[in-house]
Write a protein that holds these residues in place. Sequence first.
Motif, mmCIF file in Angstrom:
data_model
loop_
_atom_site.group_PDB
_atom_site.id
_atom_site.type_symbol
_atom_site.label_atom_id
_atom_site.label_comp_id
_atom_site.label_asym_id
_atom_site.label_seq_id
_atom_site.Cartn_x
_atom_site.Cartn_y
_atom_site.Cartn_z
ATOM 1 N N MET A 1 0.666 -1.216 -0.039
ATOM 2 C CA MET A 1 -0.023 0.118 0.049
ATOM 3 C C MET A 1 1.047 1.080 -0.135
ATOM 4 N N ASN A 2 0.300 2.129 -0.801
ATOM 5 C CA ASN A 2 1.253 3.478 -1.014
ATOM 6 C C ASN A 2 0.630 4.337 -0.071
ATOM 7 N N LYS A 3 1.506 4.633 1.101
ATOM 8 C CA LYS A 3 0.731 5.772 2.227
ATOM 9 C C LYS A 3 1.485 7.146 1.918
ATOM 10 N N PRO A 4 1.069 8.353 2.147
ATOM 11 C CA PRO A 4 1.661 9.508 1.940
ATOM 12 C C PRO A 4 2.984 9.821 2.612
ATOM 13 N N PHE A 5 3.410 9.028 3.834
ATOM 14 C CA PHE A 5 4.481 9.427 4.636
ATOM 15 C C PHE A 5 5.223 7.916 4.811
ATOM 16 N N GLU A 6 6.553 8.061 4.593
ATOM 17 C CA GLU A 6 7.405 6.787 4.950
ATOM 18 C C GLU A 6 7.426 6.446 6.517
ATOM 19 N N LEU A 7 7.705 7.729 7.335
ATOM 20 C CA LEU A 7 8.016 7.300 8.732
ATOM 21 C C LEU A 7 7.186 8.379 9.569
ATOM 22 N N GLY A 8 6.464 7.786 10.285
ATOM 23 C CA GLY A 8 5.683 8.770 11.174
ATOM 24 C C GLY A 8 6.200 8.236 12.701
ATOM 25 N N VAL A 9 6.304 9.291 13.662
ATOM 26 C CA VAL A 9 6.632 8.834 14.954
ATOM 27 C C VAL A 9 5.440 9.772 15.873
ATOM 28 N N THR A 10 5.366 9.101 17.019
ATOM 29 C CA THR A 10 4.666 9.614 18.274
ATOM 30 C C THR A 10 5.240 9.690 19.217
ATOM 31 N N VAL A 11 5.153 10.480 20.252
ATOM 32 C CA VAL A 11 5.711 10.490 21.554
ATOM 33 C C VAL A 11 4.893 10.622 22.692
ATOM 34 N N GLY A 12 4.752 9.563 23.619
ATOM 35 C CA GLY A 12 3.839 9.846 25.015
ATOM 36 C C GLY A 12 4.381 8.857 26.208
ATOM 37 N N ARG A 13 3.915 9.278 27.145
ATOM 38 C CA ARG A 13 4.064 8.452 28.282
ATOM 39 C C ARG A 13 3.388 7.101 28.457
ATOM 40 N N PHE A 14 1.863 7.311 28.124
ATOM 41 C CA PHE A 14 1.234 6.065 27.969
ATOM 42 C C PHE A 14 1.191 5.559 29.412
ATOM 43 N N GLN A 15 0.565 6.263 30.439
ATOM 44 C CA GLN A 15 0.676 6.166 31.512
ATOM 45 C C GLN A 15 -0.714 6.109 32.060
ATOM 46 N N THR A 16 -1.376 5.617 31.680
ATOM 47 C CA THR A 16 -2.282 4.391 31.319
ATOM 48 C C THR A 16 -2.747 4.633 29.930
ATOM 49 N N LEU A 17 -2.333 3.658 28.925
ATOM 50 C CA LEU A 17 -2.870 3.649 27.530
ATOM 51 C C LEU A 17 -4.440 3.673 27.328
ATOM 52 N N HIS A 18 -4.956 4.382 26.778
ATOM 53 C CA HIS A 18 -6.314 4.732 26.711
ATOM 54 C C HIS A 18 -6.838 4.743 25.200
ATOM 55 N N THR A 19 -8.238 4.823 24.846
ATOM 56 C CA THR A 19 -8.670 4.726 23.563
ATOM 57 C C THR A 19 -8.154 6.060 22.698
ATOM 58 N N GLY A 20 -8.074 7.133 23.141
ATOM 59 C CA GLY A 20 -7.557 8.400 22.773
ATOM 60 C C GLY A 20 -6.087 8.031 22.172
ATOM 61 N N HIS A 21 -5.219 7.486 22.879
ATOM 62 C CA HIS A 21 -4.134 7.173 22.568
ATOM 63 C C HIS A 21 -3.962 6.182 21.146
ATOM 64 N N VAL A 22 -4.973 5.082 21.206
ATOM 65 C CA VAL A 22 -5.015 4.102 20.390
ATOM 66 C C VAL A 22 -5.445 4.926 19.062
ATOM 67 N N TYR A 23 -6.319 5.751 19.012
ATOM 68 C CA TYR A 23 -7.075 6.516 18.091
ATOM 69 C C TYR A 23 -5.866 7.337 17.293
ATOM 70 N N MET A 24 -4.941 7.749 18.046
ATOM 71 C CA MET A 24 -3.787 8.782 17.456
ATOM 72 C C MET A 24 -2.929 7.789 16.505
ATOM 73 N N ILE A 25 -2.520 6.719 17.457
ATOM 74 C CA ILE A 25 -1.627 5.756 16.751
ATOM 75 C C ILE A 25 -2.178 5.066 15.442
ATOM 76 N N GLU A 26 -3.594 4.803 15.407
ATOM 77 C CA GLU A 26 -4.255 4.289 14.454
ATOM 78 C C GLU A 26 -4.132 5.458 13.156
ATOM 79 N N LYS A 27 -4.411 6.467 13.516
ATOM 80 C CA LYS A 27 -4.255 7.575 12.474
ATOM 81 C C LYS A 27 -2.852 7.687 11.774
ATOM 82 N N ALA A 28 -1.871 7.535 12.722
ATOM 83 C CA ALA A 28 -0.464 7.641 12.274
ATOM 84 C C ALA A 28 -0.419 6.285 11.199
ATOM 85 N N ALA A 29 -0.672 5.273 11.608
ATOM 86 C CA ALA A 29 -0.631 4.041 10.954
ATOM 87 C C ALA A 29 -1.463 4.151 9.424
ATOM 88 N N ALA A 30 -2.402 4.825 9.330
ATOM 89 C CA ALA A 30 -3.204 4.876 8.261
ATOM 90 C C ALA A 30 -2.539 5.895 7.103
#
Length: 183
Positions: A1-30
């Motif tokens: 699949m051709n995506k517009p970006f090769e490498l995306g990064v996100t930074v977080g403490r994830f001290q407690t991982l929640h669905t908002g974090h998951v949504y953000m990471i899923e957007k990055a993966a998309a």
Amino acid sequence: MNKPFELGVTVGRFQTLHTGHVYMIEKAAAVCEKVGIFVGSSQESGTAKNPYTYEQRERFLREVFGDTVEIYPLPDIGVGNTSKWGDYVLKNVRERFGKAPDLLVSGKEERRVSWFDSVEGVSVAELYVSKIIDMSASRMREFFIEDRLDEWKKYTPKPLWDDYDEMKAAVLAAKDNMFTDSI
């Protein structure tokens, strides 16, 4: 699949991982061929603000995302959210991936706007993911302290439900330790 970006990064403490974090990471993966997650304050654990170890947070992220992302520790360096921090993030990304990121994915927070201002010759696009839920990791930790399992489950990815007792124990053990090295 051709995506517009090769490498995306996100930074977080994830001290407690929640669905908002998951949504953000899923957007990055998309939109990114490869996603790097840098776990901030990785050197700290056992405090009210940072109850979980880096290894626990890495495992929780793996339970949700498997091998679809790359996860790395990012210890604090005591400079706060400044361009000096941005330089440090870029240095870590380059060490891990051999190149600067094409995209920084984060929640829209003013403090991230200046991260890459002082970096010459680097152009990093930024994707700010709007909050889809009114939740924070601090509030998630309160659910453990208040013994509100049903509320916690509403905002927690299902793969982590079996980790509830471990996560709660860490939060309860650390809740009175207000010392922190993280900024």
